[in-house]
Design a protein around this motif. Structure first.
Motif, PDB file in Angstrom:
ATOM      1  N   ASP A 103       0.821  -1.219   0.000  1.00  0.00           N
ATOM      2  CA  ASP A 103       0.000   0.000   0.000  1.00  0.00           C
ATOM      3  C   ASP A 103       0.848   1.257   0.000  1.00  0.00           C
ATOM      4  O   ASP A 103       0.395   2.325  -0.367  1.00  0.00           O
ATOM      5  CB  ASP A 103      -0.928   0.026   1.226  1.00  0.00           C
ATOM      6  CG  ASP A 103      -1.999  -1.036   1.124  1.00  0.00           C
ATOM      7  OD1 ASP A 103      -2.267  -1.447  -0.018  1.00  0.00           O
ATOM      8  OD2 ASP A 103      -2.520  -1.455   2.159  1.00  0.00           O
ATOM      9  N   HIS A 104       2.105   1.111   0.466  1.00  0.00           N
ATOM     10  CA  HIS A 104       2.970   2.285   0.540  1.00  0.00           C
ATOM     11  C   HIS A 104       4.244   2.050  -0.247  1.00  0.00           C
ATOM     12  O   HIS A 104       5.330   2.432   0.177  1.00  0.00           O
ATOM     13  CB  HIS A 104       3.305   2.595   2.004  1.00  0.00           C
ATOM     14  CG  HIS A 104       2.091   2.776   2.857  1.00  0.00           C
ATOM     15  ND1 HIS A 104       1.576   1.779   3.629  1.00  0.00           N
ATOM     16  CD2 HIS A 104       1.273   3.835   3.005  1.00  0.00           C
ATOM     17  CE1 HIS A 104       0.483   2.216   4.236  1.00  0.00           C
ATOM     18  NE2 HIS A 104       0.277   3.459   3.871  1.00  0.00           N
ATOM     19  N   LYS A 105       4.115   1.403  -1.384  1.00  0.00           N
ATOM     20  CA  LYS A 105       5.328   1.039  -2.097  1.00  0.00           C
ATOM     21  C   LYS A 105       5.785   2.160  -3.025  1.00  0.00           C
ATOM     22  O   LYS A 105       4.995   3.010  -3.427  1.00  0.00           O
ATOM     23  CB  LYS A 105       5.081  -0.216  -2.916  1.00  0.00           C
ATOM     24  CG  LYS A 105       4.165   0.038  -4.094  1.00  0.00           C
ATOM     25  CD  LYS A 105       3.925  -1.215  -4.880  1.00  0.00           C
ATOM     26  CE  LYS A 105       3.019  -0.918  -6.055  1.00  0.00           C
ATOM     27  NZ  LYS A 105       2.568  -2.082  -6.739  1.00  0.00           N
ATOM     28  N   VAL A 106       7.068   2.132  -3.329  1.00  0.00           N
ATOM     29  CA  VAL A 106       7.600   2.969  -4.399  1.00  0.00           C
ATOM     30  C   VAL A 106       7.968   2.058  -5.561  1.00  0.00           C
ATOM     31  O   VAL A 106       7.563   2.268  -6.690  1.00  0.00           O
ATOM     32  CB  VAL A 106       8.829   3.768  -3.932  1.00  0.00           C
ATOM     33  CG1 VAL A 106       9.515   4.405  -5.114  1.00  0.00           C
ATOM     34  CG2 VAL A 106       8.407   4.830  -2.939  1.00  0.00           C
ATOM     35  N   HIS A 292      10.564  -1.641 -16.380  1.00  0.00           N
ATOM     36  CA  HIS A 292       9.382  -1.330 -15.554  1.00  0.00           C
ATOM     37  C   HIS A 292       8.177  -2.116 -16.060  1.00  0.00           C
ATOM     38  O   HIS A 292       7.481  -2.782 -15.294  1.00  0.00           O
ATOM     39  CB  HIS A 292       9.111   0.164 -15.601  1.00  0.00           C
ATOM     40  CG  HIS A 292       7.805   0.557 -14.998  1.00  0.00           C
ATOM     41  ND1 HIS A 292       7.552   0.425 -13.653  1.00  0.00           N
ATOM     42  CD2 HIS A 292       6.674   1.045 -15.550  1.00  0.00           C
ATOM     43  CE1 HIS A 292       6.331   0.821 -13.409  1.00  0.00           C
ATOM     44  NE2 HIS A 292       5.773   1.202 -14.549  1.00  0.00           N
ATOM     45  N   VAL A 296       6.037  -4.968 -14.094  1.00  0.00           N
ATOM     46  CA  VAL A 296       4.592  -4.840 -13.877  1.00  0.00           C
ATOM     47  C   VAL A 296       3.902  -6.119 -14.341  1.00  0.00           C
ATOM     48  O   VAL A 296       3.038  -6.658 -13.648  1.00  0.00           O
ATOM     49  CB  VAL A 296       4.038  -3.617 -14.642  1.00  0.00           C
ATOM     50  CG1 VAL A 296       2.532  -3.658 -14.678  1.00  0.00           C
ATOM     51  CG2 VAL A 296       4.497  -2.326 -13.985  1.00  0.00           C
ATOM     52  N   LYS A 302       0.633  -3.313  -9.290  1.00  0.00           N
ATOM     53  CA  LYS A 302      -0.117  -2.232  -9.918  1.00  0.00           C
ATOM     54  C   LYS A 302       0.868  -1.125 -10.221  1.00  0.00           C
ATOM     55  O   LYS A 302       1.409  -0.510  -9.329  1.00  0.00           O
ATOM     56  CB  LYS A 302      -1.216  -1.745  -8.966  1.00  0.00           C
ATOM     57  CG  LYS A 302      -2.522  -1.474  -9.701  1.00  0.00           C
ATOM     58  CD  LYS A 302      -3.663  -1.287  -8.716  1.00  0.00           C
ATOM     59  CE  LYS A 302      -4.092   0.156  -8.671  1.00  0.00           C
ATOM     60  NZ  LYS A 302      -4.875   0.473  -7.509  1.00  0.00           N
ATOM     61  N   GLY A 303       1.154  -0.904 -11.497  1.00  0.00           N
ATOM     62  CA  GLY A 303       2.135   0.095 -11.872  1.00  0.00           C
ATOM     63  C   GLY A 303       1.718   1.477 -11.415  1.00  0.00           C
ATOM     64  O   GLY A 303       0.556   1.832 -11.484  1.00  0.00           O
ATOM     65  N   GLN A 304       2.698   2.220 -10.896  1.00  0.00           N
ATOM     66  CA  GLN A 304       2.410   3.603 -10.526  1.00  0.00           C
ATOM     67  C   GLN A 304       2.048   4.347 -11.801  1.00  0.00           C
ATOM     68  O   GLN A 304       2.760   4.260 -12.786  1.00  0.00           O
ATOM     69  CB  GLN A 304       3.644   4.235  -9.873  1.00  0.00           C
ATOM     70  CG  GLN A 304       4.088   3.524  -8.631  1.00  0.00           C
ATOM     71  CD  GLN A 304       3.333   3.980  -7.409  1.00  0.00           C
ATOM     72  OE1 GLN A 304       2.581   4.928  -7.475  1.00  0.00           O
ATOM     73  NE2 GLN A 304       3.510   3.300  -6.304  1.00  0.00           N
ATOM     74  N   LYS A 305       0.975   5.111 -11.741  1.00  0.00           N
ATOM     75  CA  LYS A 305       0.493   5.746 -12.966  1.00  0.00           C
ATOM     76  C   LYS A 305       1.468   6.786 -13.501  1.00  0.00           C
ATOM     77  O   LYS A 305       1.513   7.034 -14.695  1.00  0.00           O
ATOM     78  CB  LYS A 305      -0.866   6.399 -12.705  1.00  0.00           C
ATOM     79  CG  LYS A 305      -2.007   5.407 -12.893  1.00  0.00           C
ATOM     80  CD  LYS A 305      -3.341   6.089 -12.709  1.00  0.00           C
ATOM     81  CE  LYS A 305      -4.465   5.076 -12.769  1.00  0.00           C
ATOM     82  NZ  LYS A 305      -5.562   5.427 -11.900  1.00  0.00           N
ATOM     83  N   TRP A 306       2.248   7.395 -12.587  1.00  0.00           N
ATOM     84  CA  TRP A 306       3.078   8.508 -13.054  1.00  0.00           C
ATOM     85  C   TRP A 306       4.346   8.044 -13.733  1.00  0.00           C
ATOM     86  O   TRP A 306       4.983   8.797 -14.441  1.00  0.00           O
ATOM     87  CB  TRP A 306       3.411   9.442 -11.891  1.00  0.00           C
ATOM     88  CG  TRP A 306       4.024   8.734 -10.717  1.00  0.00           C
ATOM     89  CD1 TRP A 306       3.356   8.244  -9.627  1.00  0.00           C
ATOM     90  CD2 TRP A 306       5.393   8.412 -10.514  1.00  0.00           C
ATOM     91  NE1 TRP A 306       4.243   7.637  -8.781  1.00  0.00           N
ATOM     92  CE2 TRP A 306       5.499   7.723  -9.281  1.00  0.00           C
ATOM     93  CE3 TRP A 306       6.554   8.655 -11.263  1.00  0.00           C
ATOM     94  CZ2 TRP A 306       6.701   7.267  -8.788  1.00  0.00           C
ATOM     95  CZ3 TRP A 306       7.752   8.181 -10.759  1.00  0.00           C
ATOM     96  CH2 TRP A 306       7.809   7.504  -9.536  1.00  0.00           C
ATOM     97  N   ILE A 307       4.746   6.774 -13.546  1.00  0.00           N
ATOM     98  CA  ILE A 307       6.044   6.332 -14.047  1.00  0.00           C
ATOM     99  C   ILE A 307       6.130   6.422 -15.569  1.00  0.00           C
ATOM    100  O   ILE A 307       7.042   7.020 -16.120  1.00  0.00           O
ATOM    101  CB  ILE A 307       6.358   4.896 -13.563  1.00  0.00           C
ATOM    102  CG1 ILE A 307       6.592   4.908 -12.056  1.00  0.00           C
ATOM    103  CG2 ILE A 307       7.581   4.350 -14.265  1.00  0.00           C
ATOM    104  CD1 ILE A 307       6.951   3.572 -11.483  1.00  0.00           C
TER     105      ILE A 307
END
Lengths: 495, 110
Positions: A103-106, A292, A296, A302-307
């Protein structure tokens, strides 16, 4: 009994019931207990909302769950009565286990999971990881301890490998129990609410919710396919990345900010640091993007949307920067001009001597010469391996003509420029330098080094002389045109 | 003795008699779960409602309780709990045990 439940309320409720359902799964009468609790919750929610007349808010659910009590209190009640004692033990803490805090991943939640396990700030762990990753390279760059190179260089990669292994080995904390076991904190209704993830659709909550498993097979098939594609991406792009890094470090691309092989090769007049930065980013970012994408697909994170967009914009910016830098440079090659000048020669004797003059002493051990009846081309190497100078003379060509025509010398050179005018100026500036002193034609050497690699190499001289004129190169290597034998010498020994 | 321990003993005592209380309530009248809850809450024997359901299920599995589905004027059908013969027997045992406990305490306090 259908309810329309707001999104956050639904999440809280779902976590609460899922938690109980998981606890009672497989226990005698477990389903009945949870059904009873669910019915009671529905009943209380109905009372609060006028039998589902309005949307159930999170406040409603909070209040009702407060009445029902925290899950672990309920679970304790259902336990084996013989185990009940009057000993004053507090609520049992769940065993602490290491999970990835997704939940708090980078990247993969390894750092946040470690932080949760050791009960320290995530930022601290991330900083430690970053320092361990970057500092060795920093030491490498900013100090001269090059013999540490391979060790230090590998260390960063060992860290990456460790991270990936941890990523694979440590399970993610997905369920509520796992999230609490990750922190080693006891469950409470309030805690459960905090742990609820915040993304679920608006939902019509029904007292009994069905679970559709029809698409399961397709899902598994899709996952297998995704993992294969992802593995392909990961393996290929990692290989490309490693080879690029090896290639770049081998050529000293990153370490030497002062001109290196690449900018030298294309003779860039632009900022080499910017050029390298843009080039590196333009090459590396697609590789990182594929890594990346591969992770994924393989790890089903769940890929970070901003990457994606961020990588794309950085890549685009570097690419445009590269284009701009190159177009600045190409501008200098837009026009080319030739310089040509015929200078009449006043011959005072039937013999013309040619002398080659240079500030540097002629080196017999490192020179080349091409001399025949009509050509004379000479040069030599100066200096050590690290800063070589090339000393050479514009090629001289002898053309015999009739006695009636005026003896002359044709001076030629060619150059590029951002405009016609600049090209002409540049061409004239690089013309071969000579002077006639009595019956001696003196030619000046051209010197070329790393800083100035292309100087004067387009210049040439043509002598138009009567056929009976004797022409002798007197210095530094004797040659009489038409008399001395043709020679080709090439002695370029290193050091 | 710490605050925590006192609370703990109190909750353990409450828990010990909760099953006895459920049987006592159902001895007079059959009841829906919600009625049962309201009576127990009014009597301050339970604090949170969720704890009742595991007990009801356990007692049902032990054959002390039974339930039947009753249509409700509003909402889905609800469980209507009733005491079985075995439940009544157990209740009598418990009544006896309770009296003995009270007597014990009376003796000790004199």
């Amino acid at each position: 009994m259908p309810f329309t439940v707001s999104e956050d309320a639904y999440n809280v409720l779902k976590v609460y019931l899922d938690h109980l359902r998981r606890y009672y799964a497989g226990k005698e009468g477990g389903a009945e207990i949870v059904d009873g609790i669910e019915e009671r919750i529905a009943e209380l929610l109905g009372e609060r909302t006028g039998m589902g007349a309005r949307v159930v808010s999170k406040a409603d659910v909070d209040a009702v769950l407060e009445i029902m009590g925290p899950p672990e209190v309920i679970e304790e009640e259902g336990g084996d009565p013989s185990a009940d004692t009057f000993a004053g033990t507090p609520l049992p803490k769940p065993a602490k286990r290491l999970y990835r805090d997704v939940d708090h991943k980078v990247i993969g939640g390894v750092c946040s999971g470690l932080a949760a396990y050791f009960n320290i700030e995530v930022v601290l762990i991330r900083i430690i990881f970053a320092v361990l990753f970057f500092v060795p390279s920093g030491i490498h760059i900013f100090s001269n301890i090059h013999h540490w190179g391979p060790l230090v260089f590998n260390f960063s990669w060992i860290l990456v490998v460790i991270y990936v292994i941890l990523w694979i080995v440590i399970p993610p904390a997905r369920s509520v129990e796992e999230k609490y076991a990750m922190r080693g904190a006891p469950l409470s209704a309030r805690g459960v609410q905090h742990a609820a993830p915040a993304s679920a659709p608006r939902y019509t909550y029904e007292s009994r919710s069905g679970y559709n498993e029809g698409n399961r097979g397709w899902y598994v098939l899709g996952r297998v396919f995704a993992v294969i594609i992802g593995l392909f991406f990961l393996v290929t792009s990692t290989a490309v990345l490693i080879s690029l890094i090896v290639a770049f470090t081998a050529t000293g691309f990153f370490l030497n900010v002062i001109p290196t092989a690449l900018p030298d090769l294309i003779s860039l007049t632009v900022n080499p640091v910017l050029f390298k930065l843009f080039l590196t980013l333009a090459i590396l970012i697609p590789v990182i993007g594929f890594i990346h994408l591969g992770s994924v697909l393989v790890f089903n994170i769940k890929g970070q949307k901003w990457i994606g967009p961020t990588l794309f914009f950085i890549w685009l910016a570097s690419f445009i920067g590269l284009l701009v830098l190159c177009s600045f440079n190409f501008g200098n090659f837009r026009h080319d001009a030739r310089y040509q000048e015929t200078v009449p020669l006043e011959l005072t004797s039937d013999t013309l001597y040619v002398e080659y003059e240079s500030d540097n002493d002629f080196l017999f051990e490192r020179y080349w010469l091409e001399a025949n009846n009509s050509h004379y081309n000479l040069g030599w190497l100066e200096g050590k391996r690290e800063d070589l100078n090339l000393v050479f003379f514009p090629p001289l060509t002898l053309i015999r003509q009739s006695n009636e025509e005026t003896p002359s010398i044709l001076v030629k050179s060619r150059s590029f420029g951002s405009s016609e005018h600049r090209a002409e100026l540049e061409a004239e500036a690089t013309k071969p330098d000579f002077r006639l002193d009595g019956n001696v034609l003196k030619l000046n050497a051209v010197e070329v080094n790393r800083e100035d690699p292309w100087r004067g190499n387009t210049g040439s001289l043509r002598l138009y002389l009567p056929s009976d004129q004797v022409v002798i190169v007197r210095k530094p290597v004797y040659h009489e045109f038409g008399v001395s034998r043709s020679r080709k010498v090439n002695i370029i020994s290193s050091e | 003795m710490t605050e925590n321990n006192i609370e703990n003993i109190k909750s353990q005592m409450r828990r010990g008699v909760l099953e006895y209380c459920i049987l006592s309530v159902l001895d007079k009248n059959d009841a829906y779960a919600s009625e049962l809850i309201n009576k127990l809450k009014d009597a301050h024997i339970i604090v949170v409602e969720g704890t009742l359901y595991p007990l009801l299920t356990r007692q049902k599995n032990q054959g002390l309780l039974a339930y039947r589905w009753e249509e409700s004027t509003q909402g889905p059908p609800r469980k209507y709990y009733t005491l079985t013969d075995k439940g009544r027997e157990v209740l009598q045992e418990m009544d006896k045990a309770w009296k003995e406990l009270v007597e014990t305490l009376d003796i000790l306090r004199k």
